[in-house]
Design an enzyme around this catalytic site. Sequence first.
Site, PDB file in Angstrom:
ATOM      1  N   LYS A   1      -6.723 -59.556 -39.182  1.00 20.49           N
ATOM      2  CA  LYS A   1      -7.050 -59.755 -39.896  1.00 20.49           C
ATOM      3  C   LYS A   1      -7.608 -61.447 -39.311  1.00 20.49           C
ATOM      4  O   LYS A   1      -6.616 -61.962 -38.140  1.00 20.49           O
ATOM      5  CB  LYS A   1      -6.373 -60.640 -40.901  1.00 20.49           C
TER       6      LYS A   1
ATOM      7  N   CYS B   1      -0.162 -65.808 -46.288  1.00 22.46           N
ATOM      8  CA  CYS B   1      -0.234 -64.506 -45.754  1.00 22.46           C
ATOM      9  C   CYS B   1       0.675 -63.277 -46.863  1.00 22.46           C
ATOM     10  O   CYS B   1      -0.641 -62.927 -47.115  1.00 22.46           O
ATOM     11  CB  CYS B   1      -0.066 -64.247 -44.379  1.00 22.46           C
TER      12      CYS B   1
ATOM     13  N   HIS C   1      -2.893 -70.233 -32.506  1.00 22.57           N
ATOM     14  CA  HIS C   1      -1.676 -69.112 -33.037  1.00 22.57           C
ATOM     15  C   HIS C   1      -2.840 -68.217 -33.056  1.00 22.57           C
ATOM     16  O   HIS C   1      -3.415 -68.198 -33.543  1.00 22.57           O
ATOM     17  CB  HIS C   1      -0.766 -69.518 -34.042  1.00 22.57           C
TER      18      HIS C   1
ATOM     19  N   ASP D   1       2.368 -59.841 -41.138  1.00 16.76           N
ATOM     20  CA  ASP D   1       2.178 -60.922 -39.869  1.00 16.76           C
ATOM     21  C   ASP D   1       3.664 -60.873 -39.105  1.00 16.76           C
ATOM     22  O   ASP D   1       3.741 -62.697 -38.506  1.00 16.76           O
ATOM     23  CB  ASP D   1       1.695 -62.086 -40.290  1.00 16.76           C
TER      24      ASP D   1
END
Length: 206
Positions: A105, A150, A80, A8
Amino acid sequence: MNALILVDIQNDFLPGGALPVPHGDEVVAVANRLLDRFPVIVATQDWHPENHGSFAANRGQQPGTMAELGGLPQVMWPNHCVQNTGGAAFAPGLNTARIQRVFPKGTGPEIDSYSGFFDNRRRKATGLGDYLTLKGVTHVFVLGLATDYCVKATAIDAQQLGFTTTLVLDGCRGVELNPGDCDRALEEMQRAGVRLVQSVDLATNR
């Protein structure tokens, strides 16, 4: 076979983004320095629909408060990484040419997905685990954003799926909604069997 998982590293998680991780931009240089050392490089990407259930604005909640989503406790986040927006794009300084495959994801509105492998209820896989297995990967190295969400979920799932898993500490930054969240996340990863290293150690210790 070793693989590098970039978690990410997206604009909305950088300073100035919708959900900025403090000093999140500093992980880009660490990631770029390591790319030449790995034969397999993959990335995860938060890829939320506008109506995602973790967005505070969609639930009449304040960001940072707790609610429920998909039967699980859920932090309410600012909107976001909405699909096809600049905030969901990878950081401009990241050398994305070396990324062999991207695994989106959080694509369904009804459940969040911190891990790069599964949604938070582990009912749907992203395909990352199968991809790594098909590539012959046995050892994964994880870095990115954010340590306490994450990154933690991705590293623990990797270890539980049977991959030897190493976290690159200086390639991660955390949200720290509550003081000590990152330290607790690191402890949880270590209890799960994840090894912690600095990027400088990888030249001789892989």
